[in-house]
Design a protein around this motif. Structure first.
Motif, PDB file in Angstrom:
ATOM      1  N   LEU A 122       0.826  -1.208   0.000  1.00 39.83           N
ATOM      2  CA  LEU A 122       0.000   0.000   0.000  1.00 39.83           C
ATOM      3  C   LEU A 122       0.859   1.257   0.000  1.00 39.83           C
ATOM      4  O   LEU A 122       0.597   2.200  -0.742  1.00 39.83           O
ATOM      5  N   MET A 160       0.859   4.174  -2.881  1.00 34.88           N
ATOM      6  CA  MET A 160       0.408   5.540  -2.610  1.00 34.88           C
ATOM      7  C   MET A 160       1.214   6.575  -3.377  1.00 34.88           C
ATOM      8  O   MET A 160       0.771   7.711  -3.545  1.00 34.88           O
ATOM      9  N   LEU A 162       0.020   8.274  -8.839  1.00 32.25           N
ATOM     10  CA  LEU A 162      -1.261   8.843  -9.246  1.00 32.25           C
ATOM     11  C   LEU A 162      -1.143   9.230 -10.727  1.00 32.25           C
ATOM     12  O   LEU A 162      -0.101   8.993 -11.367  1.00 32.25           O
ATOM     13  N   GLY A 204     -12.719   2.185  -0.650  1.00 36.57           N
ATOM     14  CA  GLY A 204     -11.288   2.266  -0.420  1.00 36.57           C
ATOM     15  C   GLY A 204     -10.780   1.171   0.490  1.00 36.57           C
ATOM     16  O   GLY A 204     -11.545   0.483   1.167  1.00 36.57           O
ATOM     17  N   SER A 229      -7.752   0.527   3.508  1.00 35.87           N
ATOM     18  CA  SER A 229      -6.893   1.230   4.460  1.00 35.87           C
ATOM     19  C   SER A 229      -6.054   0.235   5.236  1.00 35.87           C
ATOM     20  O   SER A 229      -6.462  -0.917   5.461  1.00 35.87           O
ATOM     21  N   THR A 289      -5.908   9.513  -2.025  1.00 32.71           N
ATOM     22  CA  THR A 289      -5.183   8.842  -0.957  1.00 32.71           C
ATOM     23  C   THR A 289      -5.245   9.724   0.275  1.00 32.71           C
ATOM     24  O   THR A 289      -5.176  10.958   0.175  1.00 32.71           O
ATOM     25  N   THR A 301      -4.923   5.274   3.383  1.00 30.77           N
ATOM     26  CA  THR A 301      -6.100   4.870   2.606  1.00 30.77           C
ATOM     27  C   THR A 301      -5.874   5.162   1.131  1.00 30.77           C
ATOM     28  O   THR A 301      -5.376   6.239   0.770  1.00 30.77           O
ATOM     29  N   LEU A 302      -6.258   4.232   0.280  1.00 29.73           N
ATOM     30  CA  LEU A 302      -6.360   4.440  -1.162  1.00 29.73           C
ATOM     31  C   LEU A 302      -7.809   4.221  -1.561  1.00 29.73           C
ATOM     32  O   LEU A 302      -8.416   3.216  -1.161  1.00 29.73           O
TER      33      LEU A 302
END
Length: 1003
Positions: free
Chosen positions: A22, A26, A29, A265, A267, A962, A996-997
């Motif tokens: 994760l 992150m 993008l 999402g 997390s 995110t 979080t994504l």
């Protein structure tokens, strides 16, 4: 059990791998580039239509493109455009204009001021008013400024957003919050929460089997939240408005084609700070130095007990909503489904929930009749793993987790001493605490505009609130805690049911320069509570389930209370300059005896819109809004138990049974009561100023308030023989909170591609106990106050006090002598004995250190609270941040005081100790030393969220984002977390940093 434990370790390693993946993901993008052909240039000046002043910083954009500029300091612009272009001209506080260029090369544009911001509607009790006409203290927070990330309940959306509102929680997944508005009192301080017109029971109306009573609600359904702070705004709620009112309004559908939205999402949460105890190597060195006789008896393991009882916690969330409306039938709808599974960083802790909601709006009879139907439903499933942070910190790190030969205790290492700290992993594995709840709040809100009386409308609000919870707790026979009873089991089934019927009318009338808005009505609300519980020992498996078979006890009760109210309010303005709000509410509560059942709660507020005066023309070049306000009112508090005015009988505890031959019978005992118990009342004074500058780019409000709570409801000790019990709930004394608040909302920067909005709030509060027990003179001087704030480390100790002239729950400690370097004095004469007289100041100089030498020392509640919200957007990107700060609050570090001394190394068995022992050099416990009262002021980056909006998707609006929560904390506090409501740090559930994504899409 051993196999299960090994599988748990494999799961932890898998979670750690997921978290690393994760964190890498992150950093990725999407970037979008665009280009635009340029053909010719147009130039001009942007000005204010009313004053003719130029407007620097206005946006001039070619419609349908990202091609644009902002005006310079003289309001001028120059822009390359294609043929046939249309310009979109905008500026904060003004109406947006669209101008067709045609063949012109020079265009001067005058923008009209936009008064919409002043006409914004603010929800208040039993109605709404335009923002410009508000006379009370009302704060409104909309979705743009809500907190981001994993949000289990709507109360957490507000943290750091409203001046004077303190919201405190810990890391427990889906855990409850402590909410205080404008200071603290000593009883029932939770604000009243109203959801779409339905007031909830005190504290939100929780039941057994659940954590936060607001978890039944989907935070994504919330449109905005309004906080009523002063008596003028809250007195319309009378008996329950003393601590403020939080009004939650949910989203409605709008006329048009159906719109489907998805937000989901993943997390991961990671423990960031841990208690300062010794690792295995440090522990062996400490034993060698301070208790060498135990060195050969240490174990061979190197166990990180904190790591063994924690995990990388995973969270998944999915939210789907459907909204729209039909123009031909005048029906609008909004429905949503939300699913969340939120693990905690402590193993075997989890909050899982499913929320379903539906809102329908219908207009009939030429729009004369409006009907709104709401239904909110929440299912929660919770795992309440034991909080073993304390035992994991203190357990000997040289001992292994498992001991395969110890089959009696499930294959875990355990001390033979029954009073020694239990193996924390075994406690987790051999305890099973689960709960589930279902809550439904449904209401029908009807409004009928009487056709033959212009301005008169009749309203009815009919609602139910049903909340059922079930809790089951098991300590298995192999658990060390079950050594004496062979395992124990507990079940509780609890139902709360709340019925509401409200009927009221509203009449609006304009007579020349006089505007009247009158509301009057009646409310009836009934609350019932049913609870059935069973407790027992000696667990045996019966048909595959564990059941208690010995000392089984049942307990059940039904409680009911009722609140009946009559209320009225007048809103009046003269020429739009002078504003008056007056309200009154009469409440009758069954919680009080007949002679004190009814309370009267009036309030009045005045406002003056200065810019409407003829003499204020010169001020309009500086202000676009200037209003002075003042209010005074009385609100009430009834947050106590039922029937405390009447004597009832109950069974004694088992240890107080009476022997008849070979049989022991529990006695029946009367309860102690005060038959004259009455309403607690809060008198509130507020003076405020609202001001707007730079055509609405900067808006501010400043408040001064004073709240005096009279006839405090508190459970006090009474002289022996004066009542049927040694403690009675009655009315005592007075508490005062006073302070100021400042709110700032600003458009810090606004250009073609970049915008930056800032919102800042700060509040100062001072609280003081004015009276206790209604004592005066010598009686008051001889009264020490009420001890509060229980602590661990010994039995029955407290560290705080309620005393006249001091802050609420001030710390009550010995004053520790200090060395030149600030360290605490221990052994002055070098004889190796750390006596109390050597260490502590002898306040009364009698040569003895005892309770007479205790002094008030700092307070747990802050002087200042601050919040800063930043929202930035650049082309397709957006960035939001929330900072919060608390200054002047102190925390008693009970983790250090209970474990930071060298004798603890060999207390019954070998134990780990807090690292502070090497700083203090304490050999024995010093629980009452002021050394452990620490300044816990902090600044925290609470959450940060980065998003990207995809513009080239024709079928949907898509945003990827995110978010990071609990990013960092700046503090001088030595413990794990400085944010502790009440000020006592005693192995609370630890916070974690959460990544979080997610993606949201609207179709």
């Amino acid at each position: 059990m051993v196999h299960f434990y090994k599988s748990q370790r494999q799961r932890i390693r898998w979670r750690q791998l997921c978290a690393r993946t994760l964190l890498i993901g992150m950093s990725v993008l999407f970037v979008s580039l665009g280009a635009y052909a340029q053909e010719r240039q147009v130039r001009g000046t942007i000005s204010d239509y009313s004053t003719g002043e130029t407007l620097p910083g206005a946006s001039v954009l070619v419609k349908g493109t990202t091609n644009g500029v902002t005006t310079d300091i003289d309001g001028k612009f120059a822009l390359s455009i294609p043929d046939g272009a249309t310009l979109v001209v905008s500026f904060i506080g003004y109406e947006t204009e669209e101008i067709i260029v045609g063949s012109r090369s020079v265009i001067d544009i005058a923008l009209m001021p936009d008064i919409q911001s002043l006409n914004e509607v603010v929800v208040v009790g039993y109605g709404s008013v335009e923002k410009k006409d508000v006379t009370g203290v009302v704060s409104k927070v909309d979705a743009k400024n809500f907190n981001k990330g994993v949000i289990n309940a709507p109360d957490k959306l507000l943290d750091g957003k409203v001046a004077g509102l303190q919201i405190t929680s810990n890391g427990d997944p889906g855990g409850g919050t402590s909410i205080r508005l404008r200071g603290v009192s000593i009883n029932g301080e939770f604000p009243l929460i109203v959801i779409d017109g339905v007031p909830l029971d005190g504290g939100g109306g929780g039941v057994a089997g659940g954590r936060n009573p607001l978890n039944f609600m989907n935070p994504s359904d919330v449109l905005d939240i309004t906080v009523l702070k002063d008596a003028s705004a809250a007195a319309i709620y009378g008996a329950r408005g003393a601590n403020g009112v939080i009004i939650i309004t949910t989203k409605s559908g709008t006329t048009g084609k159906p719109r489907v939205s998805y937000d989901g999402g993943y997390s991961a949460s990671i423990l960031t700070r841990r208690p300062d105890f010794l690792d295995a190597a440090q522990y062996r060195a400490a034993i060698n130095l301070k208790a060498p006789q135990e060195l050969n008896d240490l174990g061979d393991a190197n166990t990180d007990w904190i790591k063994e009882v924690t995990q990388v916690a995973n969270t998944m969330q999915h939210n789907i909503s459907l909204s729209g409306g039909f123009a031909n039938t005048k029906t609008n709808y909004h429905a949503s489904v939300n699913y969340l599974k939120n693990e905690g960083v402590m193993r075997f802790t989890e909050n899982e929930k499913l929320n379903l909601s539906l809102k329908l709006n219908q207009k009939l009879f030429n729009d004369k009749l409006s009907i709104t139907v709401n239904s909110k439903n929440g299912f929660t499933w919770d795992l309440f793993g034991p909080n073993v942070i304390g035992s994991a910190s203190a357990f000997d790190p040289t001992r292994p987790v498992l001991d395969p030969d110890n089959t009696l205790r499930g294959g875990y290492f355990q001390w033979d001493d029954a009073l020694a700290t239990p193996n924390p992993v075994a406690t987790q594995e051999l305890t099973d605490n689960q709960g589930n709840t279902f809550r439904n709040i449904s209401n029908a809100d009807l409004e009928y505009k009487v056709p033959f009386i212009d301005g008169l409308s009749l309203k009815a609000n009919l609602a139910i609130d049903y909340n059922r919870g079930y809790y089951k707790g098991i300590a298995y026979p192999e658990a060390k805690e079950s050594l004496a009873n062979g395992g124990s089991g507990t079940t509780t089934d609890e139902v709360r049911f709340n019925q509401l019927y409200e009927y009221y009318g509203n009449y609006k009338k304009k007579v020349g320069v006089h505007n009247f808005d009158i509301t009057a009505g009646y409310a009836w609300q009934n609350f019932t509570l049913e609870r059935d519980s069973e407790f027992g020992d000696s667990l045996r498996q019966v048909n595959g389930t564990w059941q208690p078979t010995y000392n089984v006890r049942q307990d059940s009760f039904d409680l009911e209370n009722r609140l009946i109210s009559f209320f009225a309010r007048l809103n009046y303005d003269y020429q739009g300059k002078y504003l008056l709000t007056a309200s009154i509410r009469r409440d009758g509560s069954s919680k009080f005896g007949e002679s004190n059942r009814w309370g009267l709660f009036p309030a009045v507020a005045l406002g003056w819109r200065v810019l409407e005066e003829d003499f204020a023309e010169g001020l309009k070049s500086v202000f676009n809004e200037l209003k002075v306000r003042g209010s005074y009112g009385i609100t009430g508090n009834e947050q106590i138990g039922n029937y405390l005015y009447a004597t009832y009988y109950r069974y004694s505890i088992a240890g107080a049974s009476y022997q008849f031959g070979d049989e022991y019978v529990r006695t029946i005992r009367p309860t102690g009561v005060d038959p004259n118990i009455k309403w607690e009342e809060t008198a509130s004074l507020n003076i405020g100023i609202d001001a707007g500058f730079f055509a609405g780019r900067l808006n501010t409000s400043i408040e001064y308030y004073q709240k005096d709570v009279y006839d405090l409801l508190y459970n006090i000790a009474v002289p022996a023989g004066s009542n049927l019990s040694d403690r009675v709930t009655t009315n005592i004394g007075q508490v005062r909170n006073s302070g100021f608040e400042l709110n700032l909302d600003a458009v810090a920067y606004d250009r073609t591609d970049f915008r930056w909005d800032l919102s800042y709030n700060v509040s100062y509060n001072k609280n003081e106990v004015i009276k206790l027990d209604n004592l005066e003179g010598e009686n008051l001087r001889d009264f020490p106050g009420y001890p509060t704030g229980g602590i661990s480390g010994d039995i029955g100790n407290t560290i705080q006090i309620l005393r006249v002239g001091e802050p609420i729950n001030a710390f009550y400690t010995y004053k520790h002598k200090r060395n030149a370097d600030g360290s605490p004095v221990t052994d002055v004469n070098g004889d190796g004995i750390q006596s109390l007289l050597e260490m502590y100041e002898d306040i009364n100089e009698d040569g003895t250190i005892n309770e007479n030498d205790l002094v008030v020392n700092e307070k747990p509640f802050p002087n200042f609270l601050m919040g800063l919200t930043s929202n930035m957007s650049y082309k397709n990107w957006d960035l939001a941040m929330t900072f919060k700060a608390s200054l002047g609050n102190y925390v008693y570090n009970n983790v250090a005081s209970a474990n930071g001394y060298f004798e603890r190394l060999t207390d019954r068995v070998t134990n780990n100790i807090h690292q502070s022992a090497f700083e203090t050099n304490f050999n024995r416990r010093n629980l009452f030393s002021d050394y452990y009262v620490e300044n816990a002021s902090f600044v925290r980056l609470d959450n940060i969220s980065l998003g990207y909006n995809f513009q080239n998707v024709s079928f949907a609006k898509i945003r990827a984002y995110t978010t990071v929560q609990n990013v960092f904390t700046l503090t001088g506090y030595s413990g794990v977390d400085p944010e502790i409501f009440g000020g006592i740090d005693n192995n609370l559930y630890p916070r974690s940093i959460t990544f979080t994504l997610g993606v949201n899409a609207t179709f």
